[in-house]
Design a protein around this motif. Sequence first.
Motif, PDB file in Angstrom:
ATOM      1  N   VAL A 215       1.153  -1.270   0.217  1.00  0.00           N
ATOM      2  CA  VAL A 215       0.127   0.289   0.493  1.00  0.00           C
ATOM      3  C   VAL A 215       0.707   0.947  -0.407  1.00  0.00           C
ATOM      4  CG1 VAL A 215      -1.728   1.307   1.198  1.00  0.00           C
ATOM      5  CG2 VAL A 215      -1.951  -1.177   1.622  1.00  0.00           C
ATOM      6  N   ARG A 216       0.871   2.225  -1.353  1.00  0.00           N
ATOM      7  CA  ARG A 216       2.074   2.970  -1.643  1.00  0.00           C
ATOM      8  C   ARG A 216       1.020   4.524  -1.156  1.00  0.00           C
ATOM      9  NH1 ARG A 216       7.134   4.429  -5.144  1.00  0.00           N
ATOM     10  NH2 ARG A 216       7.248   6.322  -4.344  1.00  0.00           N
ATOM     11  N   ASN A 217       1.082   5.606  -0.233  1.00  0.00           N
ATOM     12  CA  ASN A 217       0.973   6.636  -0.081  1.00  0.00           C
ATOM     13  C   ASN A 217       1.774   7.890  -0.695  1.00  0.00           C
ATOM     14  OD1 ASN A 217      -1.241   9.035  -0.322  1.00  0.00           O
ATOM     15  ND2 ASN A 217      -1.312   8.804   2.722  1.00  0.00           N
ATOM     16  N   GLU A 218       1.629   8.444  -2.149  1.00  0.00           N
ATOM     17  CA  GLU A 218       2.802   9.150  -2.061  1.00  0.00           C
ATOM     18  C   GLU A 218       4.618   8.652  -2.252  1.00  0.00           C
ATOM     19  OE1 GLU A 218       2.381  12.892  -0.308  1.00  0.00           O
ATOM     20  OE2 GLU A 218       0.553  13.473  -1.627  1.00  0.00           O
ATOM     21  N   TYR A 219       4.581   9.407  -1.205  1.00  0.00           N
ATOM     22  CA  TYR A 219       6.569   8.799  -0.739  1.00  0.00           C
ATOM     23  C   TYR A 219       6.262   7.450   0.734  1.00  0.00           C
ATOM     24  CZ  TYR A 219       6.442  12.133   2.668  1.00  0.00           C
ATOM     25  OH  TYR A 219       6.165  13.354   3.661  1.00  0.00           O
ATOM     26  N   ILE A 220       5.472   7.440   0.877  1.00  0.00           N
ATOM     27  CA  ILE A 220       5.272   5.896   2.084  1.00  0.00           C
ATOM     28  C   ILE A 220       5.139   5.494   1.561  1.00  0.00           C
ATOM     29  CG2 ILE A 220       3.960   5.560   4.645  1.00  0.00           C
ATOM     30  CD1 ILE A 220       6.060   7.637   4.607  1.00  0.00           C
ATOM     31  N   LYS A 221       5.391   3.816   1.476  1.00  0.00           N
ATOM     32  CA  LYS A 221       5.142   2.496   1.993  1.00  0.00           C
ATOM     33  C   LYS A 221       4.721   0.975   2.687  1.00  0.00           C
ATOM     34  CE  LYS A 221       7.941   1.189  -2.412  1.00  0.00           C
ATOM     35  NZ  LYS A 221       9.163   0.238  -3.345  1.00  0.00           N
ATOM     36  N   ASN A 222       3.623   0.936   3.109  1.00  0.00           N
ATOM     37  CA  ASN A 222       3.223  -0.010   3.988  1.00  0.00           C
ATOM     38  C   ASN A 222       3.136  -1.452   3.268  1.00  0.00           C
ATOM     39  OD1 ASN A 222       2.577   1.924   5.023  1.00  0.00           O
ATOM     40  ND2 ASN A 222       0.997   1.740   6.085  1.00  0.00           N
ATOM     41  N   ILE A 223       4.175  -2.131   3.943  1.00  0.00           N
ATOM     42  CA  ILE A 223       4.571  -3.672   3.519  1.00  0.00           C
ATOM     43  C   ILE A 223       4.042  -4.776   4.329  1.00  0.00           C
ATOM     44  CG2 ILE A 223       6.284  -5.734   2.308  1.00  0.00           C
ATOM     45  CD1 ILE A 223       7.567  -3.185   1.548  1.00  0.00           C
ATOM     46  N   TYR A 224       2.935  -5.404   4.307  1.00  0.00           N
ATOM     47  CA  TYR A 224       2.565  -6.760   4.607  1.00  0.00           C
ATOM     48  C   TYR A 224       3.166  -7.863   4.679  1.00  0.00           C
ATOM     49  CZ  TYR A 224      -0.803  -2.244   6.239  1.00  0.00           C
ATOM     50  OH  TYR A 224      -1.656  -0.741   6.386  1.00  0.00           O
ATOM     51  N   PHE A 225       3.050  -8.167   5.531  1.00  0.00           N
ATOM     52  CA  PHE A 225       2.943 -10.396   5.398  1.00  0.00           C
ATOM     53  C   PHE A 225       1.837 -11.098   6.098  1.00  0.00           C
ATOM     54  CE2 PHE A 225       7.064  -9.222   7.520  1.00  0.00           C
ATOM     55  CZ  PHE A 225       6.933 -10.600   8.711  1.00  0.00           C
ATOM     56  N   HIS A 226       1.334 -12.252   6.002  1.00  0.00           N
ATOM     57  CA  HIS A 226       1.140 -13.185   7.254  1.00  0.00           C
ATOM     58  C   HIS A 226       2.611 -13.306   7.715  1.00  0.00           C
ATOM     59  CE1 HIS A 226      -2.093 -14.980  10.118  1.00  0.00           C
ATOM     60  NE2 HIS A 226      -1.644 -15.759   9.236  1.00  0.00           N
ATOM     61  N   GLY A 227       2.796 -13.876   8.722  1.00  0.00           N
ATOM     62  CA  GLY A 227       3.518 -14.877   9.515  1.00  0.00           C
ATOM     63  C   GLY A 227       2.954 -15.816   9.847  1.00  0.00           C
ATOM     64  N   LYS A 228       4.255 -17.447   9.898  1.00  0.00           N
ATOM     65  CA  LYS A 228       3.954 -18.437  10.028  1.00  0.00           C
ATOM     66  C   LYS A 228       3.507 -18.590  11.849  1.00  0.00           C
ATOM     67  CE  LYS A 228       6.630 -20.232   6.098  1.00  0.00           C
ATOM     68  NZ  LYS A 228       8.284 -21.144   6.293  1.00  0.00           N
ATOM     69  N   ASP A 229       3.456 -17.246  12.615  1.00  0.00           N
ATOM     70  CA  ASP A 229       3.290 -17.395  13.894  1.00  0.00           C
ATOM     71  C   ASP A 229       1.812 -17.311  14.271  1.00  0.00           C
ATOM     72  OD1 ASP A 229       3.686 -14.668  12.943  1.00  0.00           O
ATOM     73  OD2 ASP A 229       4.510 -14.827  14.842  1.00  0.00           O
ATOM     74  N   GLY A 230       1.435 -16.394  13.185  1.00  0.00           N
ATOM     75  CA  GLY A 230      -0.139 -16.289  13.055  1.00  0.00           C
ATOM     76  C   GLY A 230      -0.479 -15.284  13.743  1.00  0.00           C
ATOM     77  N   ALA A 231       0.291 -14.218  12.817  1.00  0.00           N
ATOM     78  CA  ALA A 231       0.758 -13.061  13.148  1.00  0.00           C
ATOM     79  C   ALA A 231       0.282 -11.732  12.342  1.00  0.00           C
ATOM     80  CB  ALA A 231       1.440 -12.240  14.431  1.00  0.00           C
ATOM     81  N   ASP A 232      -0.095 -11.032  12.242  1.00  0.00           N
ATOM     82  CA  ASP A 232      -0.065 -10.005  10.511  1.00  0.00           C
ATOM     83  C   ASP A 232       1.354  -8.950  10.946  1.00  0.00           C
ATOM     84  OD1 ASP A 232      -1.274 -10.830   8.834  1.00  0.00           O
ATOM     85  OD2 ASP A 232      -2.863 -10.380  10.146  1.00  0.00           O
ATOM     86  N   TYR A 233       2.080  -8.195  10.402  1.00  0.00           N
ATOM     87  CA  TYR A 233       3.444  -7.622  10.203  1.00  0.00           C
ATOM     88  C   TYR A 233       2.769  -6.586   8.976  1.00  0.00           C
ATOM     89  CZ  TYR A 233       5.588 -10.926  13.589  1.00  0.00           C
ATOM     90  OH  TYR A 233       6.150 -12.014  14.239  1.00  0.00           O
ATOM     91  N   CYS A 234       3.605  -5.056   9.796  1.00  0.00           N
ATOM     92  CA  CYS A 234       3.330  -4.471   9.015  1.00  0.00           C
ATOM     93  C   CYS A 234       4.545  -3.213   9.129  1.00  0.00           C
ATOM     94  CB  CYS A 234       2.224  -2.819   8.649  1.00  0.00           C
ATOM     95  SG  CYS A 234       2.195  -1.732   8.418  1.00  0.00           S
ATOM     96  N   PHE A 235       5.419  -3.094   7.676  1.00  0.00           N
ATOM     97  CA  PHE A 235       6.637  -2.383   7.508  1.00  0.00           C
ATOM     98  C   PHE A 235       6.399  -1.338   6.832  1.00  0.00           C
ATOM     99  CE2 PHE A 235       7.577  -6.560   8.931  1.00  0.00           C
ATOM    100  CZ  PHE A 235       9.260  -6.990   9.540  1.00  0.00           C
ATOM    101  N   ILE A 236       6.584  -0.524   8.158  1.00  0.00           N
ATOM    102  CA  ILE A 236       6.556   1.189   6.680  1.00  0.00           C
ATOM    103  C   ILE A 236       7.901   1.634   6.949  1.00  0.00           C
ATOM    104  CG2 ILE A 236       5.768   3.858   6.784  1.00  0.00           C
ATOM    105  CD1 ILE A 236       3.959   2.624   9.450  1.00  0.00           C
ATOM    106  N   PHE A 237       7.749   2.353   4.960  1.00  0.00           N
ATOM    107  CA  PHE A 237       9.175   2.505   4.642  1.00  0.00           C
ATOM    108  C   PHE A 237       9.203   3.692   3.618  1.00  0.00           C
ATOM    109  CE2 PHE A 237       9.841  -1.837   4.241  1.00  0.00           C
ATOM    110  CZ  PHE A 237      11.575  -1.774   4.579  1.00  0.00           C
ATOM    111  N   ALA A 238       9.512   4.584   3.655  1.00  0.00           N
ATOM    112  CA  ALA A 238       9.773   6.222   3.234  1.00  0.00           C
ATOM    113  C   ALA A 238      10.603   6.350   1.929  1.00  0.00           C
ATOM    114  CB  ALA A 238      10.518   7.021   3.661  1.00  0.00           C
ATOM    115  N   VAL A 239      10.106   6.250   0.754  1.00  0.00           N
ATOM    116  CA  VAL A 239      11.353   6.342  -0.707  1.00  0.00           C
ATOM    117  C   VAL A 239      11.719   7.858  -0.552  1.00  0.00           C
ATOM    118  CG1 VAL A 239      10.405   5.927  -2.786  1.00  0.00           C
ATOM    119  CG2 VAL A 239       9.352   4.756  -1.869  1.00  0.00           C
TER     120      VAL A 239
END
Length: 277
Positions: A215-239
């Motif tokens: 999910v990208r909003n201008e220069y901010i990226k939100n990268i999501y994944f579902h983990g094998k531990d059953g949890a969801d993760y979100c990593f926020i990056f700036a371009v």
Amino acid sequence: MFRQNQKEIKSYHQKYFRPSCLRALNLRFSTWDFFAAFYDKTHDQIKIPPQLTITPEDTVLNYFSILREAENMGGRSCGTIGQAKIPFPIAYNFLSREYQNKLSYEGYVQSFSGIGHTSLIKLCRVPDGKRGIRFFYEIETIVGAKGKNAEYFGYSYGFISLVHGEEGFRISEIGKIDEDFLCAPYHGWDQDGEAVVEVKYGHWCNLIQHIYPTVRNEYIKNIYFHGKDGADYCFIFAVLSNGTDIEIAQFRKGGNDEWKQVDRKPEEECVRNNETH
């Protein structure tokens, strides 16, 4: 008349000082009127007007607006550049007393050596419960080339931390990293946010079950994944302007819980642990 002049000044700045497509954010003080009250004062004689530091966002924007036309280039043949060195003692007073104790005024001015103009092009408040008030920023500067009567555009980024005191918000720490425009096109995966997540948490940690669309909003990226531990993760990056993605925050959500900020270090948690087994 004042509004018209302000508009003309902003257009003037955009035309001559802006090679990038992003709008400059630090255009709050575009006339001599603001600087006139400080032009003959030293840094220890200046008191910042309290209305400039009421909120964290205002503090950062006003700080960079004051620095916009500060120059420390050692003189140019075309005459005075911007407001010359008048902005430096004003801007120095946006730093907290503790920060000033670590960074002298002389050292502060020297940190701008070679710079003739500064445009703030990206500013984003970073969620950071542990470290308090923190912003990601990127600036575009006009820098004098040593030994030549010419300038070039340079880009830098970093994080700014703030604290609140009796006189309003003050900057408690500023980090600055110059951007490189040759590593990203010629070297690997660690310049790209999606690749960083896949390599570090997929290959190294074997944690990823499946990755969701970015999910990208201008220069901010939100990268999501579902983990094998059953949890969801979100990593926020700036371009950055050079195309590199910089991680600015991590979050984890287990089941029906709320998102919680985390600070996972796959180099330590996965790579080193695997090497010791």
